[in-house]
Motif scaffolding. Structure first.
Motif, PDB file in Angstrom:
ATOM      1  N   ARG A 228       0.831  -1.220   0.000  1.00 27.11           N
ATOM      2  CA  ARG A 228       0.000   0.000   0.000  1.00 27.11           C
ATOM      3  C   ARG A 228       0.862   1.265   0.000  1.00 27.11           C
ATOM      4  NH1 ARG A 228      -3.466  -2.855   3.839  1.00 27.11           N
ATOM      5  NH2 ARG A 228      -5.107  -3.810   2.594  1.00 27.11           N
ATOM      6  N   THR A 229       2.012   1.194   0.681  1.00 22.70           N
ATOM      7  CA  THR A 229       2.873   2.390   0.692  1.00 22.70           C
ATOM      8  C   THR A 229       3.579   2.566  -0.658  1.00 22.70           C
ATOM      9  OG1 THR A 229       4.866   1.239   1.428  1.00 22.70           O
ATOM     10  CG2 THR A 229       3.365   2.040   3.160  1.00 22.70           C
ATOM     11  N   ARG A 230       3.609   1.491  -1.453  1.00 26.32           N
ATOM     12  CA  ARG A 230       4.368   1.553  -2.715  1.00 26.32           C
ATOM     13  C   ARG A 230       3.480   1.635  -3.955  1.00 26.32           C
ATOM     14  NH1 ARG A 230       6.855  -2.688  -4.113  1.00 26.32           N
ATOM     15  NH2 ARG A 230       6.043  -4.219  -2.643  1.00 26.32           N
ATOM     16  N   TYR A 231       2.154   1.719  -3.760  1.00 30.81           N
ATOM     17  CA  TYR A 231       1.261   1.654  -4.926  1.00 30.81           C
ATOM     18  C   TYR A 231       1.647   2.664  -6.018  1.00 30.81           C
ATOM     19  CZ  TYR A 231      -2.390  -1.813  -4.010  1.00 30.81           C
ATOM     20  OH  TYR A 231      -3.078  -2.991  -3.859  1.00 30.81           O
ATOM     21  N   GLU A 232       1.959   3.880  -5.584  1.00 29.38           N
ATOM     22  CA  GLU A 232       2.250   4.904  -6.578  1.00 29.38           C
ATOM     23  C   GLU A 232       3.447   4.493  -7.448  1.00 29.38           C
ATOM     24  OE1 GLU A 232       2.962   9.481  -6.050  1.00 29.38           O
ATOM     25  OE2 GLU A 232       1.406   8.733  -4.689  1.00 29.38           O
ATOM     26  N   ALA A 233       4.481   4.001  -6.779  1.00 27.34           N
ATOM     27  CA  ALA A 233       5.688   3.584  -7.507  1.00 27.34           C
ATOM     28  C   ALA A 233       5.392   2.361  -8.385  1.00 27.34           C
ATOM     29  CB  ALA A 233       6.797   3.261  -6.506  1.00 27.34           C
ATOM     30  N   ILE A 234       4.573   1.452  -7.868  1.00 24.34           N
ATOM     31  CA  ILE A 234       4.233   0.242  -8.645  1.00 24.34           C
ATOM     32  C   ILE A 234       3.513   0.633  -9.931  1.00 24.34           C
ATOM     33  CG2 ILE A 234       2.731  -1.806  -8.666  1.00 24.34           C
ATOM     34  CD1 ILE A 234       3.375  -2.042  -5.591  1.00 24.34           C
ATOM     35  N   PHE A 235       2.507   1.499  -9.803  1.00 28.38           N
ATOM     36  CA  PHE A 235       1.758   1.887 -11.006  1.00 28.38           C
ATOM     37  C   PHE A 235       2.631   2.719 -11.950  1.00 28.38           C
ATOM     38  CE2 PHE A 235      -2.164   1.254  -8.228  1.00 28.38           C
ATOM     39  CZ  PHE A 235      -2.464   0.030  -8.816  1.00 28.38           C
ATOM     40  N   ALA A 236       3.583   3.455 -11.378  1.00 25.03           N
ATOM     41  CA  ALA A 236       4.495   4.228 -12.245  1.00 25.03           C
ATOM     42  C   ALA A 236       5.357   3.263 -13.063  1.00 25.03           C
ATOM     43  CB  ALA A 236       5.361   5.150 -11.395  1.00 25.03           C
ATOM     44  N   THR A 237       5.799   2.175 -12.426  1.00 23.19           N
ATOM     45  CA  THR A 237       6.598   1.184 -13.175  1.00 23.19           C
ATOM     46  C   THR A 237       5.737   0.548 -14.269  1.00 23.19           C
ATOM     47  OG1 THR A 237       7.849   0.704 -11.185  1.00 23.19           O
ATOM     48  CG2 THR A 237       7.988  -0.921 -12.947  1.00 23.19           C
ATOM     49  N   CYS A 238       4.514   0.192 -13.918  1.00 22.64           N
ATOM     50  CA  CYS A 238       3.609  -0.409 -14.916  1.00 22.64           C
ATOM     51  C   CYS A 238       3.432   0.534 -16.111  1.00 22.64           C
ATOM     52  CB  CYS A 238       2.245  -0.709 -14.311  1.00 22.64           C
ATOM     53  SG  CYS A 238       2.271  -1.989 -13.042  1.00 22.64           S
ATOM     54  N   ALA A 239       3.320   1.836 -15.816  1.00 20.82           N
ATOM     55  CA  ALA A 239       3.102   2.798 -16.899  1.00 20.82           C
ATOM     56  C   ALA A 239       4.322   2.909 -17.807  1.00 20.82           C
ATOM     57  CB  ALA A 239       2.752   4.158 -16.309  1.00 20.82           C
ATOM     58  N   LYS A 240       5.491   2.580 -17.253  1.00 21.30           N
ATOM     59  CA  LYS A 240       6.733   2.647 -18.054  1.00 21.30           C
ATOM     60  C   LYS A 240       6.959   1.379 -18.857  1.00 21.30           C
ATOM     61  CE  LYS A 240       9.540   4.757 -14.775  1.00 21.30           C
ATOM     62  NZ  LYS A 240      10.670   4.486 -13.922  1.00 21.30           N
ATOM     63  N   SER A 241       6.325   0.276 -18.386  1.00 16.14           N
ATOM     64  CA  SER A 241       6.598  -1.024 -19.013  1.00 16.14           C
ATOM     65  C   SER A 241       5.731  -1.203 -20.261  1.00 16.14           C
ATOM     66  CB  SER A 241       6.315  -2.124 -17.976  1.00 16.14           C
ATOM     67  OG  SER A 241       5.550  -3.157 -18.513  1.00 16.14           O
ATOM     68  N   ASN A 242       6.317  -1.727 -21.321  1.00 18.11           N
ATOM     69  CA  ASN A 242       5.562  -1.920 -22.572  1.00 18.11           C
ATOM     70  C   ASN A 242       4.315  -2.751 -22.345  1.00 18.11           C
ATOM     71  OD1 ASN A 242       6.880  -0.409 -24.443  1.00 18.11           O
ATOM     72  ND2 ASN A 242       8.292  -2.034 -25.064  1.00 18.11           N
ATOM     73  N   GLY A 243       4.420  -3.737 -21.446  1.00 13.41           N
ATOM     74  CA  GLY A 243       3.291  -4.639 -21.220  1.00 13.41           C
ATOM     75  C   GLY A 243       2.419  -4.231 -20.045  1.00 13.41           C
ATOM     76  N   GLY A 244       2.747  -3.104 -19.388  1.00 12.71           N
ATOM     77  CA  GLY A 244       1.933  -2.659 -18.252  1.00 12.71           C
ATOM     78  C   GLY A 244       2.155  -3.478 -16.990  1.00 12.71           C
ATOM     79  N   PHE A 245       3.349  -4.068 -16.858  1.00 15.51           N
ATOM     80  CA  PHE A 245       3.637  -4.918 -15.693  1.00 15.51           C
ATOM     81  C   PHE A 245       4.646  -4.245 -14.760  1.00 15.51           C
ATOM     82  CE2 PHE A 245       1.860  -8.026 -18.575  1.00 15.51           C
ATOM     83  CZ  PHE A 245       1.172  -8.876 -17.735  1.00 15.51           C
ATOM     84  N   ASP A 246       4.758  -4.853 -13.576  1.00 14.10           N
ATOM     85  CA  ASP A 246       5.711  -4.366 -12.584  1.00 14.10           C
ATOM     86  C   ASP A 246       7.087  -5.012 -12.833  1.00 14.10           C
ATOM     87  OD1 ASP A 246       6.615  -3.048 -10.332  1.00 14.10           O
ATOM     88  OD2 ASP A 246       5.911  -4.563  -8.922  1.00 14.10           O
ATOM     89  N   HIS A 247       7.471  -5.092 -14.076  1.00  9.32           N
ATOM     90  CA  HIS A 247       8.784  -5.647 -14.447  1.00  9.32           C
ATOM     91  C   HIS A 247       9.379  -4.739 -15.525  1.00  9.32           C
ATOM     92  CE1 HIS A 247       7.848  -9.571 -12.605  1.00  9.32           C
ATOM     93  NE2 HIS A 247       6.678  -9.517 -13.205  1.00  9.32           N
ATOM     94  N   LEU A 248      10.629  -4.353 -15.352  1.00  2.68           N
ATOM     95  CA  LEU A 248      11.288  -3.575 -16.403  1.00  2.68           C
ATOM     96  C   LEU A 248      12.486  -4.368 -16.919  1.00  2.68           C
ATOM     97  CD1 LEU A 248      11.150   0.024 -14.857  1.00  2.68           C
ATOM     98  CD2 LEU A 248       9.728  -0.913 -16.693  1.00  2.68           C
ATOM     99  N   PRO A 249      12.815  -4.214 -18.216  1.00  2.14           N
ATOM    100  CA  PRO A 249      13.887  -5.022 -18.801  1.00  2.14           C
ATOM    101  C   PRO A 249      15.273  -4.680 -18.260  1.00  2.14           C
ATOM    102  CG  PRO A 249      12.985  -3.461 -20.400  1.00  2.14           C
ATOM    103  CD  PRO A 249      12.149  -3.344 -19.178  1.00  2.14           C
ATOM    104  N   ASP A 250      16.182  -5.638 -18.404  1.00  3.64           N
ATOM    105  CA  ASP A 250      17.585  -5.436 -18.029  1.00  3.64           C
ATOM    106  C   ASP A 250      18.310  -4.887 -19.254  1.00  3.64           C
ATOM    107  OD1 ASP A 250      20.361  -5.862 -17.588  1.00  3.64           O
ATOM    108  OD2 ASP A 250      19.886  -7.393 -16.086  1.00  3.64           O
ATOM    109  N   ARG A 251      18.776  -3.655 -19.150  1.00  5.24           N
ATOM    110  CA  ARG A 251      19.331  -2.999 -20.336  1.00  5.24           C
ATOM    111  C   ARG A 251      20.860  -2.963 -20.317  1.00  5.24           C
ATOM    112  NH1 ARG A 251      15.289  -1.430 -23.474  1.00  5.24           N
ATOM    113  NH2 ARG A 251      13.311  -0.787 -22.530  1.00  5.24           N
TER     114      ARG A 251
END
Ligand code: NAP
Length: 536
Positions: A228-251
């Motif tokens: 609950r304290t991290r929801y904002e950050a979680i949804f921000a990650t989803c918004a950055k991810s191509n698939g809308g998930f809480d996972h970002l690629p290793d670049r």
């Protein structure tokens, strides 16, 4: 001008329809949701098969629109099961008092545009007719199940149904001989779940799919409080991810790290929750043929290590496509199920089904006796729900005819020739290719803002420009053609072997440009005062 009964009729009370009616209620719009089923929830109302659950992290699947809701709901598992998901959607509907705005058992048979009144006339399956200025379709991606066409299917003596129609009343499978046709995400969930409950389980597999562990677990109070304290950050990650998930690629760059480091990453991701191995991996493993082969070899090795019988292992390893080139099913103990004495894998590539009879399945080489036969054979994705309704736009043009072959849309939201019809999670939107609720909220906001724009200006007709529609459809086509899986047949590429001929031309039913790009385009069109839309 005649006033319609409703300003907006929403079709479908699944995740999208619930989100949409909440927004319309907040805007004070006279709206009603028409739901074909006997309960709200769409996918989560209809799919009752054992093992049915999210494969998106639960806390990324809930609605983000209400802080209060985020604070009140406790997800109990990292990948929540169907009964809990249905409970959640009912909780949302009750909390925001949405149920009075939803009419159940109200399947739409037809909807016709009337230019004189600028209204849609909507005919229900029970014969009732309603009129509305606007229609918002929220019909979902995978709500039209498709059956195979084997001789004798109707002669089978025992219970026999599509996975989508698994009975809502408990079905006792213990001590039964169960057969399952299909090893997509639904089949894999069912097989893993019932293997230790049935007396015999026969899996009829045509092509195997890549599948990796879901790595599900419970979420306790402390972890939920932390989420609950991290929801904002979680949804921000989803918004950055191509698939809308809480996972970002290793670049870091596939070729810049050593083989040992790659292996360490893959070992960690194989044991990590959800789509990590697909989405938190090096992007090259998806985009570059050599890197994809390396990763496919790695996953094949992990599959072999989990099976007692090397011959069965080889049959479970896909040969016709690389890892991630189809919608990947996630599993819990799926491969281990084949180590059980009571589970048998039949490869239909070796011995096809000749017919179904009263007692079971006749293969080319043997007869398999069954008590229950389940068809986990997939869906007429994205466009199926539209094809089922007789939708007629300007001058009686049929949407089914217009979309014959492949759909064409403006942003996956509007269709030229079909004024005042808006789609949330429609064909050629990004919803088919993403964590569904994340893109739904973007779609609902956009459609609602468009509606508000028309209302503010007293406009009663809106229609996407034909050239803009052709341009969007071209964008959808080029994005798909750029995808490494564009030649692999699956519902991602609009193909269903039970609906389309094997040599059917490619279809373009989803936008593959990624959620961030899609959202940016939508916002730019809004900022541009909807220049591609004709208002009147
Ligand atoms: P699917 O992925 O389309 O799989 C259908 C399966 O049935 C395939 O193995 C296919 O084999 C087989 N099949 C189809 N027609 C057949 C026939 N005539 N004879 C023999 N086999 C036949 O369908 P699904 O498993 O229902 O999954 C559909 C989508 O629903 C998933 O991709 C996913 O997006 C969603 N889903 C999500 C979850 C979740 O965890 N959230 C769970 C279930 C489903 P071929 O490959 O040879 O055609």
């Amino acid at each position: 001008m005649t006033q319609p009964q409703y300003e907006v009729l929403v079709i479908g009370a699944g995740v999208a329809g619930i989100c949409q009616i909440k927004k319309l209620k907040d805007l004070g719009i006279n709206a009603l949701v028409l739901e074909a089923g006997a309960g709200l929830g769409g996918t989560w109302f209809n799919n009752r098969y054992p093992g049915c659950r999210f494969d998106s992290e639960s806390y990324t699947y809930g609605f983000a629109f209400s802080r209060e809701l985020l604070d009140e709901w406790h997800w109990k598992e990292l990948f929540s099961p169907q009964p809990e998901n249905l409970k959640y959607l009912n909780f949302v509907a009750d909390k925001f008092d949405l149920k009075p705005h939803i009419r159940l058992n109200a399947g739409v048979a037809a909807m016709h545009w009337d230019e004189a009144t600028r209204c849609w006339s909507v005919k229900l399956q029970d014969g009732d007719v309603l009129t509305s200025r606007f229609i918002i379709t929220c019909t979902g991606a995978l709500g039209v199940p498709t059956m195979p066409n084997y001789d004798g299917m109707d002669t089978f003596r025992g219970p026999s149904f599509h996975s989508y129609h698994w009975p809502h009343t408990p079905l006792d499978v213990s001590d039964k001989k169960v057969g399952i046709v299909g090893t997509g995400a639904s089949g894999i969930q069912i097989i893993a779940d019932i293997a230790d409950q049935v007396s015999e389980l026969t899996v009829f597999q045509r092509h195997p799919n890549w599948s990796v562990p879901l790595n599900n677990r419970q979420i306790d109070d402390a972890e939920m409080a932390d989420i609950r304290t991290r929801y904002e950050a979680i949804f921000a990650t989803c918004a950055k991810s191509n698939g809308g998930f809480d996972h970002l690629p290793d670049r870091r760059g596939y070729d810049t790290v050593s083989e040992v480091e790659r292996r360490a990453l893959w070992d960690a991701l194989y044991d990590a929750p959800g789509f990590a191995l697909l989405l938190a991996n090096f992007p090259e493993t998806f985009l570059d043929a050599k890197a994809n082969r390396d990763l496919s070899d790695y996953v094949a090795e992990r599959i072999r290590a989990r099976l007692d019988d090397p011959q069965i292992a080889e049959k479970l390893i896909p040969q016709d496509h690389g890892f991630g080139m189809r919608r990947m099913p996630m599993e819990t103990g799926y491969f281990e199920a084949y180590n059980r004495e009571n589970v048998r894998l039949v490869s239909l590539l070796d011995t096809p089904i000749e017919r179904i009879d009263a007692d079971g399945v006749q293969l080319t080489y043997e007869h398999i006796e069954l008590d229950i036969l389940v068809y986990a054979t997939g869906f007429d994705a994205m466009t199926g729900a539209f094809d089922k309704m007789d939708i007629r736009g300007v001058e009686g043009q049929s949407l089914k005819d217009k979309w014959h072959g492949s759909p064409s849309t403006y942003l996956g939201v509007l269709v030229n020739g079909f004024p005042n019809m808006m789609m949330v999670a429609g064909p050629q939107s990004v919803s088919g290719s993403t964590n569904y609720p994340r893109s739904i909220e973007v779609g609902v906001d956009w459609v609602s803002a468009l509606l508000q724009h028309a209302r503010d200006k007293g406009l009663t007709r809106l229609e996407a420009d034909g050239t803009a529609e052709a341009e969007w459809t071209q964008e959808v086509i080029s994005m798909q053609e750029n995808m490494p899986f564009s030649k692999v047949k699956s519902w991602f590429t609009g193909f269903n072997a039970n609906v389309h001929a094997a040599d059917a031309a490619p279809r373009y039913i989803a936008y593959w440009g990624g959620a961030p790009r899609y959202t940016k385009i939508l916002r730019a069109k809004q900022a541009d005062n909807y220049a591609d839309i004709a208002f009147d």
